[in-house]
Design a protein around this motif. Structure first.
Motif, PDB file in Angstrom:
ATOM      1  N   PHE A  87     -15.090 -17.315 -15.198  1.00 18.74           N
ATOM      2  CA  PHE A  87     -15.196 -15.891 -14.850  1.00 18.74           C
ATOM      3  C   PHE A  87     -15.250 -15.059 -16.136  1.00 18.74           C
ATOM      4  O   PHE A  87     -14.309 -14.326 -16.451  1.00 18.74           O
ATOM      5  CB  PHE A  87     -14.007 -15.459 -13.999  1.00 18.74           C
ATOM      6  CG  PHE A  87     -13.783 -16.313 -12.771  1.00 18.74           C
ATOM      7  CD1 PHE A  87     -14.673 -16.278 -11.712  1.00 18.74           C
ATOM      8  CD2 PHE A  87     -12.683 -17.144 -12.691  1.00 18.74           C
ATOM      9  CE1 PHE A  87     -14.464 -17.056 -10.580  1.00 18.74           C
ATOM     10  CE2 PHE A  87     -12.462 -17.924 -11.566  1.00 18.74           C
ATOM     11  CZ  PHE A  87     -13.354 -17.884 -10.503  1.00 18.74           C
ATOM     12  N   PRO A  88     -16.326 -15.135 -16.898  1.00 20.19           N
ATOM     13  CA  PRO A  88     -16.370 -14.506 -18.230  1.00 20.19           C
ATOM     14  C   PRO A  88     -16.315 -12.993 -18.226  1.00 20.19           C
ATOM     15  O   PRO A  88     -16.017 -12.384 -19.254  1.00 20.19           O
ATOM     16  CB  PRO A  88     -17.696 -15.010 -18.808  1.00 20.19           C
ATOM     17  CG  PRO A  88     -18.528 -15.339 -17.617  1.00 20.19           C
ATOM     18  CD  PRO A  88     -17.573 -15.861 -16.586  1.00 20.19           C
ATOM     19  N   HIS A  89     -16.594 -12.363 -17.087  1.00 19.63           N
ATOM     20  CA  HIS A  89     -16.628 -10.905 -17.034  1.00 19.63           C
ATOM     21  C   HIS A  89     -15.283 -10.307 -16.624  1.00 19.63           C
ATOM     22  O   HIS A  89     -15.175  -9.093 -16.517  1.00 19.63           O
ATOM     23  CB  HIS A  89     -17.705 -10.455 -16.051  1.00 19.63           C
ATOM     24  CG  HIS A  89     -17.511 -11.040 -14.683  1.00 19.63           C
ATOM     25  ND1 HIS A  89     -17.833 -12.346 -14.392  1.00 19.63           N
ATOM     26  CD2 HIS A  89     -16.989 -10.509 -13.563  1.00 19.63           C
ATOM     27  CE1 HIS A  89     -17.525 -12.591 -13.129  1.00 19.63           C
ATOM     28  NE2 HIS A  89     -17.002 -11.495 -12.597  1.00 19.63           N
ATOM     29  N   ASP A  90     -14.264 -11.122 -16.367  1.00 25.64           N
ATOM     30  CA  ASP A  90     -12.944 -10.619 -15.981  1.00 25.64           C
ATOM     31  C   ASP A  90     -12.245 -10.051 -17.216  1.00 25.64           C
ATOM     32  O   ASP A  90     -12.032 -10.773 -18.196  1.00 25.64           O
ATOM     33  CB  ASP A  90     -12.116 -11.757 -15.377  1.00 25.64           C
ATOM     34  CG  ASP A  90     -10.800 -11.274 -14.770  1.00 25.64           C
ATOM     35  OD1 ASP A  90     -10.150 -10.392 -15.368  1.00 25.64           O
ATOM     36  OD2 ASP A  90     -10.414 -11.796 -13.711  1.00 25.64           O
ATOM     37  N   TYR A  91     -11.867  -8.785 -17.171  1.00 32.16           N
ATOM     38  CA  TYR A  91     -11.305  -8.119 -18.355  1.00 32.16           C
ATOM     39  C   TYR A  91     -10.007  -8.753 -18.826  1.00 32.16           C
ATOM     40  O   TYR A  91      -9.631  -8.635 -19.998  1.00 32.16           O
ATOM     41  CB  TYR A  91     -11.079  -6.625 -18.074  1.00 32.16           C
ATOM     42  CG  TYR A  91      -9.731  -6.304 -17.471  1.00 32.16           C
ATOM     43  CD1 TYR A  91      -8.673  -5.851 -18.265  1.00 32.16           C
ATOM     44  CD2 TYR A  91      -9.490  -6.474 -16.102  1.00 32.16           C
ATOM     45  CE1 TYR A  91      -7.432  -5.570 -17.719  1.00 32.16           C
ATOM     46  CE2 TYR A  91      -8.262  -6.192 -15.554  1.00 32.16           C
ATOM     47  CZ  TYR A  91      -7.234  -5.736 -16.359  1.00 32.16           C
ATOM     48  OH  TYR A  91      -6.001  -5.472 -15.820  1.00 32.16           O
ATOM     49  N   SER A  92      -9.294  -9.433 -17.930  1.00 36.78           N
ATOM     50  CA  SER A  92      -7.997 -10.011 -18.269  1.00 36.78           C
ATOM     51  C   SER A  92      -8.101 -11.437 -18.802  1.00 36.78           C
ATOM     52  O   SER A  92      -7.144 -11.960 -19.375  1.00 36.78           O
ATOM     53  CB  SER A  92      -7.074  -9.992 -17.045  1.00 36.78           C
ATOM     54  OG  SER A  92      -5.782 -10.457 -17.363  1.00 36.78           O
ATOM     55  N   THR A  93      -9.240 -12.095 -18.624  1.00 38.76           N
ATOM     56  CA  THR A  93      -9.473 -13.511 -18.963  1.00 38.76           C
ATOM     57  C   THR A  93      -8.422 -14.424 -18.346  1.00 38.76           C
ATOM     58  O   THR A  93      -8.192 -15.539 -18.816  1.00 38.76           O
ATOM     59  CB  THR A  93      -9.537 -13.765 -20.489  1.00 38.76           C
ATOM     60  OG1 THR A  93      -8.223 -13.649 -21.055  1.00 38.76           O
ATOM     61  CG2 THR A  93     -10.484 -12.816 -21.183  1.00 38.76           C
ATOM     62  N   SER A  94      -7.772 -13.969 -17.298  1.00 41.40           N
ATOM     63  CA  SER A  94      -6.706 -14.729 -16.654  1.00 41.40           C
ATOM     64  C   SER A  94      -6.416 -14.113 -15.296  1.00 41.40           C
ATOM     65  O   SER A  94      -6.696 -12.932 -15.068  1.00 41.40           O
ATOM     66  CB  SER A  94      -5.441 -14.695 -17.519  1.00 41.40           C
ATOM     67  OG  SER A  94      -4.293 -15.083 -16.774  1.00 41.40           O
ATOM     68  N   GLU A  95      -5.855 -14.896 -14.396  1.00 42.68           N
ATOM     69  CA  GLU A  95      -5.450 -14.350 -13.104  1.00 42.68           C
ATOM     70  C   GLU A  95      -3.986 -13.943 -13.099  1.00 42.68           C
ATOM     71  O   GLU A  95      -3.452 -13.509 -12.081  1.00 42.68           O
ATOM     72  CB  GLU A  95      -5.704 -15.367 -11.983  1.00 42.68           C
ATOM     73  CG  GLU A  95      -4.883 -16.652 -12.076  1.00 42.68           C
ATOM     74  CD  GLU A  95      -5.034 -17.528 -10.840  1.00 42.68           C
ATOM     75  OE1 GLU A  95      -4.890 -16.983  -9.714  1.00 42.68           O
ATOM     76  OE2 GLU A  95      -5.294 -18.742 -10.996  1.00 42.68           O
ATOM     77  N   TYR A  96      -3.293 -14.061 -14.257  1.00 49.19           N
ATOM     78  CA  TYR A  96      -1.847 -13.857 -14.304  1.00 49.19           C
ATOM     79  C   TYR A  96      -1.414 -12.564 -14.986  1.00 49.19           C
ATOM     80  O   TYR A  96      -0.282 -12.457 -15.459  1.00 49.19           O
ATOM     81  CB  TYR A  96      -1.180 -15.062 -14.989  1.00 49.19           C
ATOM     82  CG  TYR A  96      -1.477 -16.357 -14.292  1.00 49.19           C
ATOM     83  CD1 TYR A  96      -1.040 -16.587 -12.991  1.00 49.19           C
ATOM     84  CD2 TYR A  96      -2.212 -17.354 -14.933  1.00 49.19           C
ATOM     85  CE1 TYR A  96      -1.322 -17.780 -12.343  1.00 49.19           C
ATOM     86  CE2 TYR A  96      -2.493 -18.557 -14.302  1.00 49.19           C
ATOM     87  CZ  TYR A  96      -2.049 -18.759 -13.003  1.00 49.19           C
ATOM     88  OH  TYR A  96      -2.336 -19.938 -12.363  1.00 49.19           O
ATOM     89  N   GLY A  97      -2.273 -11.591 -15.069  1.00 51.96           N
ATOM     90  CA  GLY A  97      -1.881 -10.290 -15.594  1.00 51.96           C
ATOM     91  C   GLY A  97      -1.373 -10.342 -17.023  1.00 51.96           C
ATOM     92  O   GLY A  97      -2.044 -10.829 -17.926  1.00 51.96           O
ATOM     93  N   TRP A  98      -0.156  -9.848 -17.252  1.00 52.58           N
ATOM     94  CA  TRP A  98       0.397  -9.717 -18.596  1.00 52.58           C
ATOM     95  C   TRP A  98       1.039 -11.005 -19.116  1.00 52.58           C
ATOM     96  O   TRP A  98       1.505 -11.045 -20.251  1.00 52.58           O
ATOM     97  CB  TRP A  98       1.444  -8.601 -18.636  1.00 52.58           C
ATOM     98  CG  TRP A  98       0.891  -7.238 -18.346  1.00 52.58           C
ATOM     99  CD1 TRP A  98      -0.418  -6.887 -18.211  1.00 52.58           C
ATOM    100  CD2 TRP A  98       1.645  -6.036 -18.141  1.00 52.58           C
ATOM    101  NE1 TRP A  98      -0.540  -5.548 -17.944  1.00 52.58           N
ATOM    102  CE2 TRP A  98       0.710  -4.997 -17.893  1.00 52.58           C
ATOM    103  CE3 TRP A  98       3.011  -5.741 -18.152  1.00 52.58           C
ATOM    104  CZ2 TRP A  98       1.119  -3.683 -17.655  1.00 52.58           C
ATOM    105  CZ3 TRP A  98       3.405  -4.431 -17.904  1.00 52.58           C
ATOM    106  CH2 TRP A  98       2.467  -3.407 -17.659  1.00 52.58           C
ATOM    107  N   LYS A  99       1.116 -12.049 -18.336  1.00 51.56           N
ATOM    108  CA  LYS A  99       1.769 -13.291 -18.750  1.00 51.56           C
ATOM    109  C   LYS A  99       1.064 -13.874 -19.982  1.00 51.56           C
ATOM    110  O   LYS A  99      -0.097 -14.274 -19.924  1.00 51.56           O
ATOM    111  CB  LYS A  99       1.746 -14.314 -17.611  1.00 51.56           C
ATOM    112  CG  LYS A  99       2.376 -15.649 -17.968  1.00 51.56           C
ATOM    113  CD  LYS A  99       2.268 -16.626 -16.806  1.00 51.56           C
ATOM    114  CE  LYS A  99       2.843 -17.990 -17.173  1.00 51.56           C
ATOM    115  NZ  LYS A  99       2.690 -18.958 -16.057  1.00 51.56           N
TER     116      LYS A  99
END
Length: 329
Positions: free
Chosen positions: A275-287
């Motif tokens: 998912f290269p366009h996801d601004y967080s590069t992760s599904e875990y938020g601030w973790k």
């Protein structure tokens, strides 16, 4: 888990649409086998430069006990500044367009990215787009299939493979040249890099709390610069070799928590390549993701907007279809 910003855009769509930049290992191998690799041409200037930098960084460690505690804090602050300049700026904003930023934030990010001295924004983003489009092939600037050393630093010590140049020229990077912040940084990059990476980090501790220029230079400039480089390089090397692949087991990029800790949140690499366009590069938020915290903070004060985020349902479906724990057909 980070609270959802009101500017965050939840991206829907099929799994394939959400992972256009992924490339499976079989495709990578067939691409690389089409042409024999030319002999390596060592760039000796880079070899000597990086050798001197790392020797200087080792010497810098001996100065830590002699430094003022504020110099330690300043060095850490400069590390975070340069790291987030790469991750939130060159990577997530300019290379992937995973969110938008207003002019003050773009100027700040350009300043921070310059402090990392990893080439100007346009060149950095272009090489990274090539890396995603042709991951683990000879067109990938730091192809991890050529080994840890090559993916980590070796690619900077030799001439680029011809395929990197060819494929790089085929990419559309007009959006980067359309941004005046990128154009101005590129035009004055060398003088800005010297000033922002080496001069300012050295002068500030000396002026504000009387730190010796020698100590300030080696800690806040040399040591910090060297550590920042290696943290970034680990994303290209370690995060392509070691870790879980919960989203797509067919590709090399992995989830590497050690890399994520050191590289301000960039170690969730299997997710990022799917998912290269996801601004967080992760599904875990601030973790383990300082960069996501930074972007969310900028969104909260109105400087970042149109944050792209993959829906939980799309992530779940991709896990079940291609992840490490996916059932075999």
């Amino acid at each position: 888990m980070a609270p959802k910003s009101p500017e965050t855009e939840i991206v829907q769509g099929s799994d394939d649409q959400l992972g256009l930049d992924s490339i499976i290992p079989e495709a990578s191998a067939s691409f690389s086998e089409q042409k024999p690799r030319p002999p390596l041409r060592i760039v000796w200037k880079n070899v000597f430069m990086f050798a001197a930098l790392h020797i200087g960084a080792l010497y810098s460690i001996t100065l830590i006990p002699k430094a003022h505690p504020l110099t330690w804090l300043w060095t850490i602050l400069m590390y975070l500044c340069s790291g987030v300049g790469i991750t939130a700026g060159a990577h997530r904003l300019w290379a992937h367009r995973s969110y938008k930023a207003k002019l003050p934030l773009r100027i700040l990010l350009a300043y921070m990215q310059t402090s990392a001295v990893q080439n100007d924004i346009i060149e950095w983003a272009r090489d990274h787009r090539v890396h995603h489009k042709y991951s683990e092939t000879d067109a990938d600037p730091h192809n991890a299939c050529r080994g840890f050393f090559f993916a980590h630093i070796g690619w900077l010590l030799v001439r680029k493979h011809p395929e990197v140049r060819v494929k790089g020229k085929q990419l559309d990077i007009s959006d980067l040249f359309a941004d005046p912040v990128c154009r101005i940084q590129r035009k004055y990059y060398r003088i800005l890099a010297v000033l922002i990476c080496f001069v300012i980090p050295t002068v500030v501790p000396n002026y504000l709390w009387g730190e010796q220029l020698w100590t300030a230079f080696y800690l806040a400039a040399i040591l910090r610069y060297c550590v920042t480089l290696n943290a970034t390089w680990l994303v290209n090397s370690a995060a392509h070799m070691w870790g879980m692949r919960p989203y797509d087991k067919r590709i090399n990029p992995r989830e590497n928590m050690g890399v994520s800790f050191g590289a301000c949140g960039e170690g969730f690499h299997n997710y990022h390549h799917v998912f290269p366009h996801d601004y967080s590069t992760s599904e875990y938020g601030w973790k383990l993701n300082v960069t996501t915290f930074f972007i969310d903070t900028m969104a909260a004060i109105g400087q970042a907007y149109d944050l792209k985020k993959v829906s939980h349902d799309a992530v779940r479906r991709r896990r079940e279809r291609t992840g490490d724990l996916a059932k075999e057909d």
